[in-house]
Scaffold this active site. Structure first.
Site, PDB file in Angstrom:
ATOM      1  N   ASN A  11       0.861  -1.184   0.000  1.00 14.73           N
ATOM      2  CA  ASN A  11       0.000   0.000   0.000  1.00 14.73           C
ATOM      3  C   ASN A  11       0.897   1.234   0.000  1.00 14.73           C
ATOM      4  O   ASN A  11       1.492   1.564   1.015  1.00 14.73           O
ATOM      5  CB  ASN A  11      -0.884  -0.036   1.261  1.00 14.73           C
ATOM      6  N   LYS A  13       0.102   4.330  -0.343  1.00 10.63           N
ATOM      7  CA  LYS A  13      -0.517   5.541   0.222  1.00 10.63           C
ATOM      8  C   LYS A  13      -0.257   6.730  -0.709  1.00 10.63           C
ATOM      9  O   LYS A  13      -0.241   6.551  -1.920  1.00 10.63           O
ATOM     10  CB  LYS A  13      -0.024   5.760   1.656  1.00 10.63           C
ATOM     11  N   HIS A  98      -9.476   1.108   5.043  1.00 13.85           N
ATOM     12  CA  HIS A  98      -8.185   1.376   5.695  1.00 13.85           C
ATOM     13  C   HIS A  98      -8.379   2.368   6.845  1.00 13.85           C
ATOM     14  O   HIS A  98      -9.178   3.304   6.739  1.00 13.85           O
ATOM     15  CB  HIS A  98      -7.185   1.929   4.674  1.00 13.85           C
ATOM     16  N   GLU A 100      -6.747   4.794   7.801  1.00 14.95           N
ATOM     17  CA  GLU A 100      -6.547   6.209   7.452  1.00 14.95           C
ATOM     18  C   GLU A 100      -7.796   6.781   6.784  1.00 14.95           C
ATOM     19  O   GLU A 100      -8.086   7.970   6.931  1.00 14.95           O
ATOM     20  CB  GLU A 100      -5.299   6.355   6.565  1.00 14.95           C
ATOM     21  N   GLU A 170      -5.093  -4.816  10.628  1.00 14.48           N
ATOM     22  CA  GLU A 170      -4.070  -3.796  10.792  1.00 14.48           C
ATOM     23  C   GLU A 170      -4.314  -3.038  12.093  1.00 14.48           C
ATOM     24  O   GLU A 170      -5.096  -2.077  12.118  1.00 14.48           O
ATOM     25  CB  GLU A 170      -4.107  -2.816   9.627  1.00 14.48           C
ATOM     26  N   GLY A 176       2.642   2.428  10.551  1.00 19.02           N
ATOM     27  CA  GLY A 176       3.578   3.533  10.365  1.00 19.02           C
ATOM     28  C   GLY A 176       4.296   3.951  11.633  1.00 19.02           C
ATOM     29  O   GLY A 176       4.940   4.995  11.672  1.00 19.02           O
ATOM     30  N   SER A 216       3.555  -2.035  10.118  1.00 14.74           N
ATOM     31  CA  SER A 216       5.023  -2.098  10.247  1.00 14.74           C
ATOM     32  C   SER A 216       5.594  -3.481   9.941  1.00 14.74           C
ATOM     33  O   SER A 216       6.569  -3.888  10.567  1.00 14.74           O
ATOM     34  CB  SER A 216       5.464  -1.600  11.622  1.00 14.74           C
ATOM     35  N   GLY A 237       2.968  -1.140   4.166  1.00 10.45           N
ATOM     36  CA  GLY A 237       3.030   0.265   3.795  1.00 10.45           C
ATOM     37  C   GLY A 237       4.460   0.688   3.530  1.00 10.45           C
ATOM     38  O   GLY A 237       5.012   0.475   2.443  1.00 10.45           O
ATOM     39  N   GLY A 238       5.097   1.265   4.543  1.00  2.00           N
ATOM     40  CA  GLY A 238       6.440   1.838   4.392  1.00  2.00           C
ATOM     41  C   GLY A 238       7.446   0.912   3.709  1.00  2.00           C
ATOM     42  O   GLY A 238       8.184   1.335   2.809  1.00  2.00           O
TER      43      GLY A 238
HETATM   44  P1  PGA Z   1       2.927   0.331   7.470  1.00  2.00           P
HETATM   45  O1  PGA Z   1       1.471   0.550   6.806  1.00  2.00           O
HETATM   46  O2  PGA Z   1       3.463  -0.970   6.941  1.00  2.00           O
HETATM   47  O3  PGA Z   1       3.724   1.518   7.009  1.00  2.00           O
HETATM   48  O4  PGA Z   1       2.727   0.304   8.938  1.00  2.00           O
HETATM   49  C1  PGA Z   1       0.585  -0.539   6.637  1.00  2.00           C
HETATM   50  C2  PGA Z   1      -0.727  -0.034   6.105  1.00  2.00           C
HETATM   51  O5  PGA Z   1      -1.182   1.033   6.543  1.00  2.00           O
HETATM   52  O6  PGA Z   1      -1.357  -0.677   5.234  1.00  2.00           O
END
Ligand code: PGA
Length: 255
Positions: A11, A13, A98, A100, A170, A176, A216, A237-238
């Site tokens: 993802n 973002k 998600h 967010e 999640e 994040g 993460s 994500g990251g």
């Molecule tokens: P992250 O994000 O791996 O950066 O924690 C995961 C996500 O929000 O899908």
């Protein structure tokens, strides 16, 4: 015993313009030439504007998806992108729910029910995201929270449609933040979700449903998370922004 194909999804973002998208896809294709990844499913979710570049350059085995979808079919909804448009662009999947989207854009289960319906109708695979906040976990209410996030969506789809849905657990406190759920915490919640899905949809119908962990996930912790019996993949994500760290995670899913 069900055999579920591991599903690893990135993802991005609001990151990666077109050039970075194409560079990433090129790097991933090079890696895929050297590694037999036919035993896993790989998806990437770029921003809407980078989707055409991603589709034009992605390896044929890679699914490209959208990070959100409108809850309307078409019409006067300024700024929105419909499921039909996403499918028409060549995408195969969409993220719904998600945290967010919940936190920053005020979206709720009511919206997600419609989004899931539109996405499935357009032939898109849905990754529906759930997860509790730190306060909710501290209060011990994480299973209740996840159940309430799952229920409206599960009530709105049938066993056949469920084949096109994956669930991403999640925990919001792990997204994040660099903090990850322990393998035990992830396994416990995934087992709970699987049981809940079985109750709602039927055990046979959800035997092949993939449950992804997100929050993460990175090369250093991917293996122990993916080793858990009910963790069938990751929503990353990251660590999905660089081809090296993403492919390191893919390697753990191959073995
Ligand atoms: P992250 O994000 O791996 O950066 O924690 C995961 C996500 O929000 O899908």
């Amino acid at each position: 015993m069900a055999s579920r194909t591991p599903f690893l999804a990135g993802n991005w973002k609001m990151n990666q313009e077109q050039q970075l998208t194409m560079d990433f896809m090129h790097g991933l294709s090079v890696w895929l030439q050297d590694h037999d990844a036919s035993s896993i499913d790989i998806a990437l979710f770029p921003s809407f504007l980078s989707i055409p570049a991603a589709i034009a350059t992605a390896h044929e085995s890679v699914i490209v998806g959208a990070q959100t979808v409108a809850s309307y079919d078409n019409g006067a909804y300024t700024g929105e992108v419909s499921a039909a448009m996403i499918a028409d662009a060549g995408c195969g999947a969409v993220l719904v729910g998600h945290s967010e989207r919940r936190e920053y854009f005020g979206e709720s289960e009511q919206d997600f029910v419609l989004k899931v319906e539109k996405a499935l109708h357009a032939g898109l695979h849905v990754i529906y995201c759930v997860g509790e906040t730190l306060d909710q976990r501290k209060a011990g209410s994480q299973q209740d929270v996840v159940r309430k996030q799952l229920d409206p969506v599960l009530k709105s789809i049938d066993a056949e449609q469920m084949k096109n849905v994956s669930i991403a657990y999640e925990p919001v406190w792990a997204i994040g933040t660099g903090e990850t759920a322990t393998p035990d915490q992830a396994q416990e919640m995934h087992a709970f979700i699987r049981e809940w899905l079985a109750n709602a949809i039927g055990e046979d119908s959800v035997a092949n449903t993939r449950l992804l962990y997100g929050g993460s996930m990175k090369p250093a912790n991917a293996k122990e998370l993916l080793d858990q019996p009910d963790v069938d993949g990751g929503l990353i994500g990251g660590a999905s922004l660089q081809v090296e760290s993403f492919t390191d995670i893919l390697s753990h899913a191959l073995s």
